[in-house]
Design a protein around this motif. Structure first.
Motif, PDB file in Angstrom:
ATOM      1  N   ASN A  90      -1.196  -1.414   1.566  1.00  0.00           N
ATOM      2  CA  ASN A  90      -0.129  -1.969   2.385  1.00  0.00           C
ATOM      3  C   ASN A  90       1.151  -1.159   2.289  1.00  0.00           C
ATOM      4  OD1 ASN A  90      -1.615  -4.792   1.197  1.00  0.00           O
ATOM      5  ND2 ASN A  90      -1.360  -4.637   3.410  1.00  0.00           N
ATOM      6  N   TYR A  93       0.838   2.177   4.363  1.00  0.00           N
ATOM      7  CA  TYR A  93       0.837   2.035   5.817  1.00  0.00           C
ATOM      8  C   TYR A  93       2.120   1.408   6.335  1.00  0.00           C
ATOM      9  CZ  TYR A  93      -3.855   3.815   6.506  1.00  0.00           C
ATOM     10  OH  TYR A  93      -4.950   4.647   6.580  1.00  0.00           O
ATOM     11  N   GLU A  94       2.746   0.571   5.564  1.00  0.00           N
ATOM     12  CA  GLU A  94       4.040   0.039   5.976  1.00  0.00           C
ATOM     13  C   GLU A  94       5.098   1.142   6.012  1.00  0.00           C
ATOM     14  OE1 GLU A  94       4.793  -3.251   3.349  1.00  0.00           O
ATOM     15  OE2 GLU A  94       2.995  -4.309   4.033  1.00  0.00           O
ATOM     16  N   MET A 118      -0.744  -1.682  14.891  1.00  0.00           N
ATOM     17  CA  MET A 118      -1.337  -1.309  13.614  1.00  0.00           C
ATOM     18  C   MET A 118      -2.854  -1.345  13.758  1.00  0.00           C
ATOM     19  SD  MET A 118       1.163  -0.630  11.521  1.00  0.00           S
ATOM     20  CE  MET A 118       0.463  -0.677   9.863  1.00  0.00           C
ATOM     21  N   TRP A 137      -1.342  -7.326   5.671  1.00  0.00           N
ATOM     22  CA  TRP A 137      -1.381  -6.472   6.863  1.00  0.00           C
ATOM     23  C   TRP A 137      -0.941  -7.262   8.096  1.00  0.00           C
ATOM     24  CZ3 TRP A 137      -2.747  -1.283   7.099  1.00  0.00           C
ATOM     25  CH2 TRP A 137      -2.977  -0.757   8.369  1.00  0.00           C
TER      26      TRP A 137
END
Length: 335
Positions: A90, A93-94, A118, A137
């Motif tokens: 997380n 990707y954040e 996303m 997510w």
């Protein structure tokens, strides 16, 4: 994304393809793929994360303002090491999403035509995939105003296994958000039948031994492509395939019936990787494809061989409805 270190990203086939499709008036979608299956995900503030963001800065100028839909990530819960499919995934990707959002804001403005999603969640039909990381997510997607939704990849072992994807993501999105389905298929159902004995009628008609297996016939087609009739006869005689020949049409309608579908695409053409050294353990992506140049001979007029049952529904779906983010037709993609 690693390709951006090896050569000019403008020369990458995927980027060239979407840019060409855009120039010809097609709608386009592209996923940014970060492969970490054999290395650690970059930690916040690390040099490795800085390197990933630097790669993004090479790629984003070629896409933002041009591509209609940009999916941040491809299959993160597959393209990562199993032990790191937790908050570490997380965090990475954040950070990537925040960077893309900031770039779009600075360089493309409020009216930017590139919409951000996303991507993508896999195997939500399996309870062990409904993890805290998957929940975070979806929370990030819902709570980030610049994101328009989430991508899902329902590659499933049964028709019934598609609905859990929708049941999971839709309640977790904002009312104004939508979802993408940039890949979907029954590939795991096909794989479950590769070891089956082929139908008796087909074996007799085409001179196969009665104990020939499904995978052996497919391998024979990859080595010496069949006539269109023979390929169609093989799959039509296989009950596990024939019973699901309407899967493409029925599932797109299922997605559209939610009122929340932004974009769906389907495997358009077989490629060389799908047919290389085909075995009973292979993943039979080649059975999904609308066009089948590696297992079916072209016809007398030179038209590429077709996958059994998909083309008519693919055409009808293109004609029958709008395309989510505008009136332009969507450019097909391959898996």
């Amino acid at each position: 994304m690693p390709w951006a270190d090896e050569a000019d990203p403008a020369n990458h086939f995927a980027i060239r393809t979407v840019q060409d499709a855009h120039r010809r008036g097609y709608g386009t979608a592209l996923s940014l793929k970060f492969p970490f299956a054999d290395r650690a995900l970059p930690a916040a503030g690390s040099p490795e994360l800085a390197a990933e963001l630097a790669r993004l800065d090479k790629v984003l100028p070629l896409l933002v303002g041009t591509v209609d839909i940009l999916a941040i990530g491809n299959e993160p819960f597959i393209e990562s090491r199993p032990a790191e499919r937790d908050e570490r995934l997380n965090v990475f990707y954040e950070a990537v999403a925040d960077h893309v959002i900031a770039y779009r804001r600075e360089h493309c403005g409020e009216r930017c035509p590139t919409r951000l999603y996303m991507g993508a969640l896999n195997r939500l039909d399996l309870p062990d995939r409904l993890t805290p990381a998957a929940e975070r997510w979806m929370t990030f997607v819902r709570e980030t105003p610049e994101l328009e939704g989430v991508d899902i990849h329902p590659h499933v072992p049964s028709v019934q296994a598609v609905q859990p994807f929708l049941d999971y993501v839709l309640p977790r999105l904002r009312p104004d958000q939508k979802f993408l389905v940039t890949e979907f298929s029954l590939v795991w159902l096909w794989k479950a039948h590769l070891g089956d004995t082929i139908p008796v009628d087909f074996a007799q008609r085409y001179g196969y031994a009665p104990d020939t297996k499904v995978w052996e016939v497919i391998r024979a087609a990859t080595e010496n492509p069949f006539s269109q009739r023979k390929w169609n006869d093989f799959l039509a005689a296989s009950p596990w395939y024939e019973a699901n020949k309407d899967f493409l049409r029925e599932q797109v309608q299922r997605f559209r019936d939610t009122g929340r579908l932004a974009f769906a695409s389907y495997g358009f053409r077989q490629d060389a990787l799908m047919v290389r050294d085909f075995q009973v353990t292979s993943s039979p992506w080649l059975l999904n494809s609308v066009f089948a140049p590696y297992t079916v001979q072209p016809d007398a007029d030179g038209l590429t061989g077709q996958g059994y049952s998909w083309l008519d529904d693919f055409r009808a779906l293109q004609r029958g409805h709008g395309h989510g983010h505008g009136d332009r037709p969507a450019a097909a993609v391959a898996r």
